[in-house]
Scaffold this motif. Structure first.
Motif, PDB file in Angstrom:
ATOM      1  N   GLN A   1       0.863  -0.643  -0.702  1.00  0.00           N
ATOM      2  CA  GLN A   1      -0.158  -0.005   0.142  1.00  0.00           C
ATOM      3  C   GLN A   1       0.675   1.298   0.187  1.00  0.00           C
ATOM      4  OE1 GLN A   1      -2.890   0.040  -0.852  1.00  0.00           O
ATOM      5  NE2 GLN A   1      -3.179  -1.969  -0.514  1.00  0.00           N
ATOM      6  N   THR A   2       2.212   1.319   0.271  1.00  0.00           N
ATOM      7  CA  THR A   2       2.645   2.345  -0.106  1.00  0.00           C
ATOM      8  C   THR A   2       4.075   2.406  -1.108  1.00  0.00           C
ATOM      9  OG1 THR A   2       4.513   1.136   1.128  1.00  0.00           O
ATOM     10  CG2 THR A   2       2.914   2.200   2.669  1.00  0.00           C
ATOM     11  N   ARG A   3       4.514   3.544  -1.611  1.00  0.00           N
ATOM     12  CA  ARG A   3       5.597   3.701  -2.803  1.00  0.00           C
ATOM     13  C   ARG A   3       5.973   2.438  -2.624  1.00  0.00           C
ATOM     14  NH1 ARG A   3       9.530   6.290  -4.288  1.00  0.00           N
ATOM     15  NH2 ARG A   3       9.742   7.513  -7.014  1.00  0.00           N
ATOM     16  N   ASP A   4       7.501   2.835  -1.291  1.00  0.00           N
ATOM     17  CA  ASP A   4       8.288   2.051  -2.038  1.00  0.00           C
ATOM     18  C   ASP A   4       7.499   0.192  -1.801  1.00  0.00           C
ATOM     19  OD1 ASP A   4       9.882   4.302  -0.766  1.00  0.00           O
ATOM     20  OD2 ASP A   4      10.117   4.406   1.226  1.00  0.00           O
ATOM     21  N   ALA A   5       6.694  -0.206  -0.704  1.00  0.00           N
ATOM     22  CA  ALA A   5       6.427  -1.161  -0.679  1.00  0.00           C
ATOM     23  C   ALA A   5       5.812  -2.080  -2.281  1.00  0.00           C
ATOM     24  CB  ALA A   5       5.760  -1.987  -0.338  1.00  0.00           C
ATOM     25  N   LEU A   6       5.688  -1.033  -3.006  1.00  0.00           N
ATOM     26  CA  LEU A   6       5.870  -1.739  -4.746  1.00  0.00           C
ATOM     27  C   LEU A   6       6.632  -1.451  -5.549  1.00  0.00           C
ATOM     28  CD1 LEU A   6       2.287   0.643  -4.616  1.00  0.00           C
ATOM     29  CD2 LEU A   6       2.168  -1.541  -5.397  1.00  0.00           C
ATOM     30  N   ILE A   7       7.465  -0.611  -5.060  1.00  0.00           N
ATOM     31  CA  ILE A   7       8.826  -0.257  -5.672  1.00  0.00           C
ATOM     32  C   ILE A   7       9.969  -2.251  -5.752  1.00  0.00           C
ATOM     33  CG2 ILE A   7      11.101   0.609  -5.949  1.00  0.00           C
ATOM     34  CD1 ILE A   7      10.200   3.788  -5.786  1.00  0.00           C
ATOM     35  N   ARG A   8       9.107  -1.925  -4.248  1.00  0.00           N
ATOM     36  CA  ARG A   8      10.601  -3.015  -3.828  1.00  0.00           C
ATOM     37  C   ARG A   8       9.859  -4.683  -4.443  1.00  0.00           C
ATOM     38  NH1 ARG A   8      11.899  -5.855   2.678  1.00  0.00           N
ATOM     39  NH2 ARG A   8      12.414  -7.993   1.526  1.00  0.00           N
ATOM     40  N   VAL A   9       8.357  -4.418  -4.251  1.00  0.00           N
ATOM     41  CA  VAL A   9       7.449  -6.044  -4.890  1.00  0.00           C
ATOM     42  C   VAL A   9       8.396  -6.036  -6.652  1.00  0.00           C
ATOM     43  CG1 VAL A   9       5.434  -6.960  -5.449  1.00  0.00           C
ATOM     44  CG2 VAL A   9       6.070  -5.891  -3.218  1.00  0.00           C
ATOM     45  N   ALA A  10       8.009  -4.739  -6.676  1.00  0.00           N
ATOM     46  CA  ALA A  10       7.819  -5.016  -8.599  1.00  0.00           C
ATOM     47  C   ALA A  10       9.181  -4.816  -8.833  1.00  0.00           C
ATOM     48  CB  ALA A  10       7.721  -3.594  -8.798  1.00  0.00           C
ATOM     49  N   ARG A  11      10.856  -4.704  -8.011  1.00  0.00           N
ATOM     50  CA  ARG A  11      11.857  -5.148  -8.432  1.00  0.00           C
ATOM     51  C   ARG A  11      11.942  -6.261  -7.876  1.00  0.00           C
ATOM     52  NH1 ARG A  11      13.702  -1.590  -4.660  1.00  0.00           N
ATOM     53  NH2 ARG A  11      14.025  -3.848  -3.153  1.00  0.00           N
ATOM     54  N   GLU A  12      12.099  -6.965  -6.654  1.00  0.00           N
ATOM     55  CA  GLU A  12      12.629  -8.171  -6.966  1.00  0.00           C
ATOM     56  C   GLU A  12      11.320  -8.959  -7.710  1.00  0.00           C
ATOM     57  OE1 GLU A  12      12.847  -7.783  -2.114  1.00  0.00           O
ATOM     58  OE2 GLU A  12      11.249  -8.857  -2.580  1.00  0.00           O
ATOM     59  N   CYS A  13       9.757  -8.828  -7.869  1.00  0.00           N
ATOM     60  CA  CYS A  13       9.795  -9.764  -9.001  1.00  0.00           C
ATOM     61  C   CYS A  13      10.412 -10.292 -10.541  1.00  0.00           C
ATOM     62  CB  CYS A  13       8.216  -8.959  -9.144  1.00  0.00           C
ATOM     63  SG  CYS A  13       7.636  -9.898 -11.325  1.00  0.00           S
TER      64      CYS A  13
END
Length: 387
Positions: free
Chosen positions: A86-98
């Motif tokens: 639900q946060t910008r940093d969380a979305l960046i991390r999840v997409a990066r790790e994907c």
């Protein structure tokens, strides 16, 4: 209905499958998180509803919940992954790790989908969600290159069938076209929520000459496939596995296609098949009985996909390993699936062709040469000499 065949040559090893250049069209961002990431993001955000806080135990919980046969438990798994995204940093991390995880598994091109409307609880706008995910994918691509892997990731923006924001999400997908978003999708329960509820979104995308896929033929059957194609004009079918209901295998082994199945095959409409996920949802009883065997034999535009890597405890390599074991598929078959997928991607034709000719085919050619070398060594008992 099994179309299992005996191995005829160049059957790949698990290591070769992992190194093979693979193409993925159907993967959900919120269905592919690392369990450890879920735990860490929950702790950072104050999300306190996880059933387990140990990453190993949480990974097992996700798999068991998805395998339980209970729709409520299956949907609960996504409430937890979405809950920590639900946060910008969380979305960046999840997409990066994907992107990193897919590249590590040998995926060279992927289209990963997510629903921006599900990530607004902490105050992000739809645009901020898309920009965060795009940034994460770009970071993941760069890190993959630094580790010797090549991958390109495009985003598909998903609208939820039960909601009323499809046109808004379609317009968002068009706005971020050529900026990391390659197309549009709708997802969610098929029964009771036909794609025809969102005709305004599909008509808009067609007017804009944009691409879209529709989750259809996963559980609801042939009517959802017909509606997705004939009413909505989908470019691809998300799953589409129930097209098998329009194919009859006669007692003598001959096959008769119904008119819808014939149309899908004749028009080369891509099927985004997800074997492990389909087993969980009851579309097949085993890998050997999965319709992909017959669809491959009949030369449908079949592709192999992961759907939800966390919930199905899978990867593209695992999906291919299951099919190699079930059907005796060779490197030639895996290349066929990979080329099918690359042909069906939502990027421009010249870019698809370059990926096929410069990445996919050379990668499989190298693996086939390696297989021939091993065969020569095992036959002669010595290493062939050059010159």
């Amino acid at each position: 209905m099994t179309s299992q065949t005996a191995p005829t040559g160049n059957v790949p090893t698990p290591d070769q499958i992992r190194r093979a250049p693979k193409v993925l069209l159907h993967d959900h961002l919120d269905g592919g998180l690392r369990p450890g990431t879920v735990v860490e993001l929950a702790r950072e955000s104050g999300y306190s509803q996880l059933p387990e806080t140990d990453p190993d135990k949480l990974g097992i919980w996700f798999r068991e919940a998805a395998d339980s046969g209970s729709l409520e438990r299956y949907l609960e798994t996504f409430s937890h992954t979405v809950g920590v995204m639900q946060t910008r940093d969380a979305l960046i991390r999840v997409a990066r790790e994907c992107a990193e995880d897919l590249a590590e598994d040998g995926v060279v091109y992927a289209e990963v989908r997510y629903a921006p409307e599900q990530h607004l609880e902490a105050g992000l706008s739809l645009e901020e969600v898309v920009e965060a995910v795009n940034e994460g994918f770009r970071q993941g691509e760069r890190l993959a290159r630094e580790n010797g892997h090549r991958i390109r990731v495009g985003a598909l923006l998903t609208a939820m069938r039960h909601a009323a924001r499809a046109l808004e999400i379609a317009e968002l997908a068009n706005r971020y076209r050529d900026l990391g978003v390659v197309g549009f999708d709708i997802a969610g329960a098929e029964a009771g929520y036909p794609p025809t509820r969102h005709l305004d979104a599909f008509e808009y995308l067609k007017r804009e000459n944009n691409h879209f896929t529709i989750h259809a033929g996963e559980a609801f059957g042939l009517p959802s496939i017909w509606q997705a194609l004939q009413w909505c004009g989908a470019d691809r079918l998300g799953h589409g596995v129930r097209i098998i209901d329009d194919i009859q295998v006669q007692e003598d082994g001959s096959v008769k296609l119904g008119r819808l199945a014939s149309y899908v095959r004749d028009k080369r409409i891509p099927l985004e098949l997800c074997p492990s996920s389909n087993l969980q949802t009851g579309a097949a009883a085993s890998y050997a009985e999965h319709p992909i065997g017959l669809l491959r034999r009949l030369h449908f535009r079949a592709t192999v996909n992961t759907d939800n890597r966390l919930m199905s405890h899978t990867s593209m390599s695992r999906e291919f390993e299951h099919l190699v074991e079930a059907f005796g598929y060779t490197l030639d078959d895996l290349q066929w699936f990979s080329v099918n997928a690359m042909k069906s991607a939502f990027i421009p034709f010249d870019e698809r062709l370059a990926m096929i000719n410069d990445v996919v085919k050379p990668g499989y050619a190298e693996l086939k040469s390696e297989w021939l070398f091993r065969q020569a060594v095992s036959t002669s008992g010595s290493v062939p000499q050059e010159g």
